[in-house]
Design a protein around this motif. Structure first.
Motif, PDB file in Angstrom:
ATOM      1  N   UNK A 219     -16.743   5.556  18.560  1.00 29.91           N
ATOM      2  CA  UNK A 219     -15.723   4.556  18.106  1.00 29.91           C
ATOM      3  C   UNK A 219     -15.820   3.295  18.800  1.00 29.91           C
ATOM      4  N   UNK A 220     -16.028   3.492  20.086  1.00 31.60           N
ATOM      5  CA  UNK A 220     -15.752   2.319  20.970  1.00 31.60           C
ATOM      6  C   UNK A 220     -17.235   1.351  21.194  1.00 31.60           C
TER       7      UNK A 220
ATOM      8  N   UNK B 180     -19.351  -2.357  14.449  1.00 29.17           N
ATOM      9  CA  UNK B 180     -19.130  -3.132  13.272  1.00 29.17           C
ATOM     10  C   UNK B 180     -20.156  -3.927  12.648  1.00 29.17           C
ATOM     11  N   UNK B 181     -21.221  -4.199  13.616  1.00 32.53           N
ATOM     12  CA  UNK B 181     -22.426  -4.851  12.951  1.00 32.53           C
ATOM     13  C   UNK B 181     -23.227  -3.787  12.448  1.00 32.53           C
ATOM     14  N   UNK B 182     -23.456  -2.622  12.941  1.00 34.11           N
ATOM     15  CA  UNK B 182     -24.173  -1.555  12.129  1.00 34.11           C
ATOM     16  C   UNK B 182     -23.571  -0.785  10.751  1.00 34.11           C
ATOM     17  N   UNK B 183     -22.209  -1.010  10.721  1.00 34.34           N
ATOM     18  CA  UNK B 183     -21.295  -0.828   9.508  1.00 34.34           C
ATOM     19  C   UNK B 183     -21.945  -1.738   8.431  1.00 34.34           C
TER      20      UNK B 183
ATOM     21  N   UNK C 192     -27.634   4.771   8.524  1.00 28.08           N
ATOM     22  CA  UNK C 192     -26.624   5.659   8.630  1.00 28.08           C
ATOM     23  C   UNK C 192     -26.491   6.567   9.748  1.00 28.08           C
ATOM     24  N   UNK C 193     -27.772   7.142  10.114  1.00 25.67           N
ATOM     25  CA  UNK C 193     -28.181   7.984  11.120  1.00 25.67           C
ATOM     26  C   UNK C 193     -27.864   7.505  12.394  1.00 25.67           C
ATOM     27  N   UNK C 194     -28.089   6.182  12.374  1.00 24.17           N
ATOM     28  CA  UNK C 194     -27.868   5.635  13.879  1.00 24.17           C
ATOM     29  C   UNK C 194     -26.376   5.183  13.922  1.00 24.17           C
ATOM     30  N   UNK C 195     -25.678   5.075  12.680  1.00 29.39           N
ATOM     31  CA  UNK C 195     -24.136   4.685  12.703  1.00 29.39           C
ATOM     32  C   UNK C 195     -23.428   5.860  13.204  1.00 29.39           C
TER      33      UNK C 195
END
Length: 322
Positions: A134-135, A140-143, A126-129
C-alpha cells in the motif's frame, strides 16, 4: 517489410503452414482457383480466335464458296471468343469481392491478436500490482496502467463483436454479388454461344456437297449476300443480349405473370429461331437437327415437358406419379 512478407506467405497456397490464419485457407484456395479459371478463359478465348482465323486463311485458298462461308464462320465465331473474354473479365470482379472479404478477415484477425497481446500485458500489470504494498511509490501509476489496459480490452471487445456481425453481413452481400456475376456472366456467354451455334450451323449448311464432274468447273457460288445476312443476324442478336447479375423480381401486382417453378422470377430466356428465318438459299437443304436436338421444337423450351419425344405418350398424370 516483415509484415508484408508474412502477408505474401499467407496468400501463397504452396506454403500453407508457414503463416496466416488457417481458418482463411479455404478462402485463399478459392481466390487462387478463381484465378486459374480466369487464366483458362483468357487462354481459351485467344486460342479460339487463332483457330478461327486459321480457318478463314485456309478457306481463302479453297474456292470462292469455302472462302466466303468459312470467312463468315470466322466472323461469327469471333462473337463466341468475345463472350469468353467477357466472362473472364467478370472473374476479375469476382476475385475482387473475395479479396475484400479476405482483407476484412485479416483485419479482424489482427484485432484479435492485438487484444490477446493487450490481455497478456494486463495480466502482467495486475500481477505486478498485486506484489506492491500500500505504501509503494508506484502504486498509483501501476493502477492507472492496469485500468488503461483493461479499458483498451473492453474497447477491442466491442470492436470485435461489431466487426464479426458486420463481416457476416458483408460476406453474404459479397457472395450474392459475386455469384450473381458468375451465373449472370455464364448466362450471357451461353446465350451468345447459342446464337453463334444456331446461326453458324445455318451458315455451313450453305456449303454444297454436290459432286463435281471431272474436267468441269465447279458450280458458280452465289451465296455472298446470304453469308453477309447471317453475319448481320448474329451481330443483331448478340447486341440484344443484356447482362444481368440477378433475375428481375416478380411483379407484385401480377403474381401470376411469372411461373412458380422459377421461385417467383421470370423464366429463363428462350432462343426461338424459326427454321424459316434461316432457310438455306441456293438450292441446298438444311440438314436435320441431330443428337439431342432431334425432333424437339425450340419454341417449346420454356413451356414445360411435352409428352412428345419422352416415350411416355398416352400415360396419365397418375401413372407418372404426378
Amino acid at each position: 517489410m516483415f509484415k508484408s512478407a508474412a502477408t505474401k506467405i499467407a496468400h501463397n497456397t504452396t506454403l500453407p503452414a508457414l503463416g496466416g490464419n488457417k481458418d482463411l485457407r479455404p478462402l485463399q484456395d478459392l481466390i487462387t482457383l478463381e484465378k486459374n479459371v480466369l487464366t483458362s478463359l483468357q487462354k481459351l478465348s485467344i486460342d479460339f480466335t487463332k483457330a478461327s482465323e486459321a480457318l478463314r486463311a485456309w478457306g481463302v485458298g479453297e474456292g470462292e464458296d469455302l472462302g466466303d462461308i468459312l470467312g463468315a464462320s470466322t466472323t461469327i465465331l469471333a462473337y463466341w471468343s468475345g463472350a469468353l473474354g467477357a466472362y473472364a473479365t467478370r472473374e476479375h470482379t469476382i476475385r475482387d469481392h473475395l479479396k475484400q472479404i479476405r482483407t476484412r478477415e485479416e483485419a479482424l484477425d489482427e484485432l484479435k491478436r492485438r487484444r490477446k497481446a493487450t490481455l497478456a500485458r494486463a495480466d502482467s500489470a495486475e500481477k505486478k500490482l498485486n506484489k506492491m504494498g500500500a505504501e509503494h511509490k508506484n502504486l498509483a501509476q501501476q493502477t492507472d496502467v492496469l485500468n488503461q489496459l483493461q479499458a483498451q480490452i473492453r474497447g477491442m471487445d466491442g470492436e470485435i463483436m461489431n466487426e464479426e456481425a458486420a463481416l457476416g453481413d458483408f460476406k453474404r452481400t459479397s457472395a450474392r454479388a459475386l455469384m450473381g456475376l458468375k451465373f449472370g456472366g455464364l448466362m450471357e456467354a451461353c446465350e451468345t454461344g447459342c446464337v453463334v451455334a444456331r446461326v453458324g450451323r445455318v451458315a455451313v449448311a450453305e456449303i454444297s456437297e454436290a459432286a463435281t464432274t471431272p474436267g468441269m468447273a465447279r458450280a458458280i457460288y452465289l451465296g455472298h449476300q446470304r453469308s453477309q445476312a447471317l453475319v448481320a443476324e448474329v451481330e443483331q442478336r448478340v447486341s440484344e443480349i443484356v447482362f444481368s447479375a440477378l433475375p428481375p423480381p416478380s411483379d407484385p401486382n401480377n403474381p401470376g405473370a411469372n411461373p412458380s417453378q422459377y421461385g417467383g422470377y421470370d423464366a429463363p430466356p428462350r432462343l426461338d429461331y424459326p427454321q424459316q428465318d434461316f432457310a438455306p438459299q441456293g438450292g441446298f437443304t438444311q440438314p436435320p437437327l441431330g443428337g439431342d436436338d432431334a425432333g424437339y421444337s425450340y419454341t417449346n423450351l420454356g413451356g414445360g415437358i411435352s409428352m412428345q419425344n419422352t416415350g411416355m405418350t398416352g400415360m396419365t398424370g397418375m401413372e407418372l406419379g404426378m
